[in-house]
Design a protein around this motif. Sequence first.
Motif, short mmCIF file in Angstrom:
data_model
loop_
_atom_site.label_atom_id
_atom_site.label_comp_id
_atom_site.label_asym_id
_atom_site.label_seq_id
_atom_site.Cartn_x
_atom_site.Cartn_y
_atom_site.Cartn_z
N GLU A 272 10.54 -1.37 -4.11
CA GLU A 272 9.55 -2.43 -4.23
C GLU A 272 10.22 -3.78 -4.47
N ASP B 90 0.83 -1.21 0.00
CA ASP B 90 0.00 0.00 0.00
C ASP B 90 0.86 1.26 0.00
N ALA C 258 2.29 1.71 -3.43
CA ALA C 258 1.24 2.17 -4.35
C ALA C 258 0.98 3.65 -4.19
N ASP C 259 0.98 4.14 -2.96
CA ASP C 259 0.75 5.57 -2.73
C ASP C 259 1.92 6.40 -3.26
N ARG D 25 3.93 5.58 -5.72
CA ARG D 25 3.92 5.52 -7.17
C ARG D 25 2.79 6.35 -7.79
N ALA D 26 1.68 6.46 -7.08
CA ALA D 26 0.52 7.17 -7.62
C ALA D 26 0.80 8.66 -7.85
#
Length: 556
Positions: free
Chosen positions: A472, A450, A453-454, A456-457
């Motif tokens: 990662e 998570d 993902a944050d 990378r967003a």
Amino acid sequence: MTFTAAVADQRFVLDHIVRVDELAATDRFAAASPDTVDAVLEGIAQFAEGEWAPLACAGDTVGAKWTPEGVVMPAGYPEAYRAYVEGGWGTIGVPEQFGGQGLPFVIQAAVLETLGTANMGFALAPILSVGAIEALAHHGTPEQQETYLPKLATGEWTGTMNLTEPQAGSDVGALRTTATPKGDGTFAIKGTKIFISFGDHDLADNIVHLVLARTPDAPAGTRGISLFLVPKVRLDGTPNDVRVVSIEHKMGLHASPTCVLSFGDHDDCLGELIGPEFGGMRAMFTMMNNARLNVGLQGVQVAEGATQKAVAYARERIQGARDGRPAAIVEHADVRRMLLRMKAQTMAARALVYYACGMVDRAGLGDAKAKERLEIMTPLAKAHATDLGNEVADLGVQVHGGMGYVEETGAAQFFRDARITPIYEGTNGIQAADLVGRKLAMSNGGAFADLIADLRAEAQHPQLVRLIDACEGIGRRLQSADADDRHAASYPFLTMLSVASCGWLMERSARVDSADTVKKTAAAFYLDQLVPEALGLEAAANAPAKVLYDLPADAF
């Protein structure tokens, strides 16, 4: 130094990194209105500049002194501490039912940052009380809370943590302090604790010691540890059998007495159990988790102070010429490199620690995702922010040149004070081991996924994207690696993930306020120069442990 200088960045981080307005929209933190937050930040800056900063030099040069009657602080400290209590600064983050103002933990962190920038050693006293309040608020009985929390909240009484013993440092399970039931609900405490910050002083009427000890027939190791409340002065006004044996002679933090405490020399030291028997580690970790964030905050404190002092000196110190005119050293490229690095690292550390502190508040509101994010961010905030505090303090000495090595400028004090922060509240190596040993595995790797993902967003800078990808891949590999390989990679990996997180927050800051030249430039420097440095750790984070064990222990 000008303590109002940091207020604008504190406010910006609260607004755009923490998003304090979302906290203020809840019933629990409704008191955190914009006007209140502004008043707190500006008020504590004025207080710190006027009351605590002028004492920093005496705290370093005179320091706390041991006497047979107890520890005596330098002249002016008791009065400055009373002003802190009378100003209500200790009550900021304490729930209203315990006598506090009910503001978010992250606002309390901002207050402690400013106090610590003014006088880092002195600010340890309220930091420790915050930890004692946390433990009692979560694990104390209603009677203990009613009796002790209001006075701890105001600062009228101070609190301590008592874990370490001569034979039990990081291995807490080896402690030997005993707690024997007396049959009336109290326990006779007997043992010695070392490295107790503000274990004794003349600032307050009482000190509430939280002490880890073993009851009779307790299981070995950490499973047999319980937590006890041991006041310096009993509620009936009589002294408890707690004696300060000595204080340490230290490299820095001379305004903070680091005590050796003896409990029960005359078999008359009384304590109360906090929480259930054998529940000591759970209660103590309630203190330690937030305390680790507050140590990370000390990295921000020392970085802010060292940066301000270095900038002021660089503007004043005339050396050499530029365009045919005498120039202050701030005009020289290498000095600017150091100052910009100091500024960028200070901003990055503040964003990282405040972000984690905001997760404390969100987790307290019942946000399960925030609780997971807090778990994974705590070792990053503690370890990386204190590493940065040391780096920035070191650069501050370098900017001063030879005058930085001379004590009268004050640059060396930041350098000496900062050095303890990667050591206490769990060394930074322990934080790295915690990250790869426990935090990567949370929710079957979901908490780490998570976070990635944050990151990378929002990431746009190509070097930041590369660093996130590298984190990662390494994180996934370490989840299935053997223990030696995990721990060998742990520190470079922690640094890489910390820099990726800081880069994420710095890039966001520049995007939110692209007109702010300082933020824009600091973020560009961070992303263009500091993120690639972290990418250079990829080989170390991927290296197996074998080379570390190729030499036998007796060959070192």
